[in-house]
Scaffold this motif. Structure first.
Motif, mmCIF file in Angstrom:
data_model
loop_
_atom_site.group_PDB
_atom_site.id
_atom_site.type_symbol
_atom_site.label_atom_id
_atom_site.label_comp_id
_atom_site.label_asym_id
_atom_site.label_seq_id
_atom_site.Cartn_x
_atom_site.Cartn_y
_atom_site.Cartn_z
ATOM 1 N N GLU A 198 -16.672 -10.262 4.341
ATOM 2 C CA GLU A 198 -15.759 -10.788 3.319
ATOM 3 C C GLU A 198 -15.753 -9.879 2.096
ATOM 4 O OE1 GLU A 198 -15.866 -15.279 2.979
ATOM 5 O OE2 GLU A 198 -16.424 -14.648 0.959
ATOM 6 N N GLY A 199 -14.597 -9.672 1.517
ATOM 7 C CA GLY A 199 -14.521 -9.013 0.201
ATOM 8 C C GLY A 199 -14.488 -7.503 0.242
ATOM 9 N N GLU A 200 -14.783 -6.890 1.393
ATOM 10 C CA GLU A 200 -14.783 -5.426 1.458
ATOM 11 C C GLU A 200 -13.416 -4.917 1.921
ATOM 12 O OE1 GLU A 200 -19.413 -4.305 2.158
ATOM 13 O OE2 GLU A 200 -18.199 -4.478 3.949
ATOM 14 N N GLY A 201 -13.198 -3.637 1.724
ATOM 15 C CA GLY A 201 -11.940 -3.031 2.155
ATOM 16 C C GLY A 201 -11.578 -1.856 1.287
ATOM 17 N N TRP A 202 -10.293 -1.708 0.995
ATOM 18 C CA TRP A 202 -9.860 -0.605 0.142
ATOM 19 C C TRP A 202 -8.539 -0.961 -0.531
ATOM 20 C CZ3 TRP A 202 -10.307 -0.340 5.424
ATOM 21 C CH2 TRP A 202 -9.128 -0.183 6.161
ATOM 22 N N ILE A 203 -8.288 -0.262 -1.624
ATOM 23 C CA ILE A 203 -7.068 -0.506 -2.405
ATOM 24 C C ILE A 203 -6.381 0.829 -2.668
ATOM 25 C CG2 ILE A 203 -7.980 -2.555 -3.579
ATOM 26 C CD1 ILE A 203 -8.312 -0.582 -6.053
ATOM 27 N N ASP A 204 -5.200 0.750 -3.248
ATOM 28 C CA ASP A 204 -4.494 1.968 -3.647
ATOM 29 C C ASP A 204 -4.891 2.297 -5.092
ATOM 30 O OD1 ASP A 204 -2.643 4.106 -3.619
ATOM 31 O OD2 ASP A 204 -1.278 2.865 -4.787
ATOM 32 N N PRO A 205 -5.614 3.390 -5.310
ATOM 33 C CA PRO A 205 -6.148 3.680 -6.649
ATOM 34 C C PRO A 205 -5.073 3.831 -7.724
ATOM 35 C CG PRO A 205 -7.159 5.111 -4.993
ATOM 36 C CD PRO A 205 -6.034 4.391 -4.320
ATOM 37 N N TRP A 206 -3.970 4.511 -7.372
ATOM 38 C CA TRP A 206 -2.923 4.732 -8.373
ATOM 39 C C TRP A 206 -2.325 3.409 -8.826
ATOM 40 C CZ3 TRP A 206 -0.728 6.688 -12.246
ATOM 41 C CH2 TRP A 206 0.645 6.632 -12.492
ATOM 42 N N SER A 207 -2.125 2.498 -7.886
ATOM 43 C CA SER A 207 -1.539 1.204 -8.251
ATOM 44 C C SER A 207 -2.463 0.440 -9.183
ATOM 45 C CB SER A 207 -1.257 0.365 -7.008
ATOM 46 O OG SER A 207 -0.365 1.061 -6.180
ATOM 47 N N LEU A 208 -3.775 0.567 -8.975
ATOM 48 C CA LEU A 208 -4.711 -0.120 -9.871
ATOM 49 C C LEU A 208 -4.637 0.491 -11.268
ATOM 50 C CD1 LEU A 208 -7.025 -2.136 -10.401
ATOM 51 C CD2 LEU A 208 -8.620 -0.317 -9.745
ATOM 52 N N LEU A 209 -4.654 1.808 -11.326
ATOM 53 C CA LEU A 209 -4.615 2.473 -12.636
ATOM 54 C C LEU A 209 -3.318 2.132 -13.363
ATOM 55 C CD1 LEU A 209 -5.729 4.394 -14.752
ATOM 56 C CD2 LEU A 209 -4.864 6.310 -13.419
#
Ligand code: FAD
Length: 466
Positions: A198-209
């Protein structure tokens, strides 16, 4: 070989540096920024004379610090972020692999990641801006699968116990359970594995910034397009102690028109990422005596991320695999693509940081054979593209540096995260806001990660820096 650095039709790319995630070129990002995509205003060059909080570096760490200070104290603090490269072509944030894992060996790192998962899951509640589309950071929920050699099995079991004690959901799998669950894995040299549920994975860094910046601007944070080139000091009462009489007072910011502006601050946050030591040096950290003898041990370390196409790998059932050697491989999208990488095994193998070239021989000679050995389906994979980026690498113990400098207490660090700064940005930003607004940590106690540890020689070693 590197298709992702290609031009987008409007002229030659300024750099052959592809962006992590969806492989858009730095040129396209630049164009979007220049065209003012969405409502994200371009940073100005209009430097105020003073501010409560001056943040050096507008990457994910600096932007998270700004967010938490303004979010918690919207009217009480002026916050200015200085960023010399508004397209972030070399920033660690933009070139990150975007991974989030709860599987660390240091409890604070587990807690920081767990907080990030919660924040990322509810990103729309935190970072939405009125009249704008809600942020989408593409959170792919997929567990990490760490594989352990026999000599590391006991430690892995202890880590899994500690992670679960802190509320993470991680399960230990025996070799036979691994074989049954992942028949496509070659388990030679593997004793057991730990899988995040649960809770692990990955995101798009540019979208977060981008979401952080957009929110910050809406909260009143000022982003300045400029470079911190120096600090000005006030002389404390003279006791004949040389540099120890200096008190940080203001930053000198050079804007793109070449002019220099002085900005006074109450506190300056060093979020310079891979270049944080240069910022510290401007405050004479590492260049003076007593506490100022100790440099900030953070430097750029080049890491490569390879994108490969492997139609025969199992896609949806493919966790974020971490080999005992430190090699990692994870799915990227749903079209049969995977990203692969590995940190050097020794100092001697560290690549030259003088350029952003990708080492394709390394892929052919070491990375590909290693991934194909662990997942035989990769024998039929084909390299599509690759990029290089700098880790904000803490050479002392590869962990966060946070909190005030022991002498220059007006300089607060938030740097040195060495490959896990994207996921820890949220908790680190909140922690810095607690130091500033509450004078001490209120949620996760990060005092072990203060600069003092370089003086007292109390390293905090994380077991796996991937
Ligand atoms: C290849 C790669 C893979 C990674 N994978 C992961 C991952 O899977 N998960 C994870 O959590 N983390 C990962 N990371 C690490 C993560 O990306 C970083 O820890 C994090 O982005 C650091 O953010 P930052 O804001 O401190 O640094 P940066 O994003 O580098 O931002 C620092 C900014 O400071 C600016 N700056 C510096 N000096 C000055 C100055 N004097 N004046 C003005 N501006 C200045 C720079 O221009 C830069 O934009 C990875 C990093 C790389 C390179």
């Amino acid at each position: 070989m590197d298709s992702s650095g290609s031009s987008d039709g409007g002229g030659p790319p300024p750099e052959r540096i592809p962006r992590a995630g969806k492989y858009r070129s730095a040129w396209k990002i630049l164009k979007e920024e220049v065209e003012g995509i969405g409502s994200m205003k371009r940073p100005g060059t209009d430097v105020p004379r003073e501010t409560d909080v001056l943040i050096i570096g507008g990457g994910v760490i600096g932007s998270s610090v700004a967010y938490w200070i303004k979010e918690r104290n919207p009217k009480g603090s002026n916050v200015v972020v200085v960023e010399r490269d508004p397209v972030y072509s070399r920033a660690a944030t933009m070139l990150s692999a975007g991974g989030i894992r709860h599987q660390f060996s240091i409890p604070e790192n587990v807690q920081l990641s767990m907080f990030a998962s919660e924040f990322f899951t509810n990103i729309k509640e935190h970072l939405s801006v009125i009249h704008e589309s809600p942020p989408d950071i593409g959170f792919n929920h997929q567990g990490y699968l760490f594989l352990a050699a026999p000599r590391d099995a006991q430690k892995m079991a202890e880590n899994v116990y500690m992670q679960n004690e802190l509320g993470a959901r991680v399960v230990l799998l025996t070799k036979s359970q691994l074989a049954e669950k992942y028949p496509w894995l070659n388990l030679d040299g593997v004793e057991c594995g730990s899988l995040g549920l649960e809770g692990e994975g990955w995101i798009d860094p540019w979208s977060l910034l981008r979401a952080f910046k957009q929110k910050n601007i809406s909260l009143g944070t000022k982003y300045i397009h400029g470079e911190l080139v120096d600090f000005e000091f006030l002389t404390k009462q003279d006791h004949g102690a040389g540099d120890r009489n200096l008190r940080l007072d203001s930053g000198v910011i050079r804007t793109k028109d070449g002019r220099e502006h002085e900005i006074r601050f109450s506190v300056v946050i060093n979020c310079g990422g891979p270049w944080a030591a240069d910022v510290a040096e401007m405050a004479k950290i590492g260049l003076g005596d007593e506490e100022l003898v100790y440099p900030l041990p953070v430097e750029p370390r080049k890491r490569f991320v390879y994108v490969t196409h492997c139609p025969d790998a199992p896609m949806l059932d493919f966790p974020f695999v971490i080999d005992p050697s430190g090699l990692y491989v994870r799915r990227e999208g749903y079209g049969g693509n995977y990203i692969v990488g590995k940190s050097p095994a020794s100092e001697e193998e560290e690549p030259d940081i003088g350029n952003f070239e990708v080492d394709y021989d390394l892929y052919d000679e070491q990375i590909w054979p290693a991934v194909a050995s662990r997942v035989p389906a990769f024998n039929k994979s084909k390299l599509k593209s690759a990029w290089a980026g700098y880790y904000d690498y803490n050479t002392y113990d590869q962990n966060l540096v946070i909190g005030p400098h022991p002498y220059h207490r007006q300089m607060v660090f938030a740097c040195g995260l060495s490959g896990h700064g994207l996921q820890h940005s949220v908790g680190v930003g909140r922690a810095v806001s607690e130091l500033i607004l509450d004078t001490d940590y209120q949620t996760i106690d990060l005092s072990r990660f203060h600069f003092d540890r370089f003086i007292n020689n109390t390293a905090i070693e994380e077991q796996k820096i991937v």
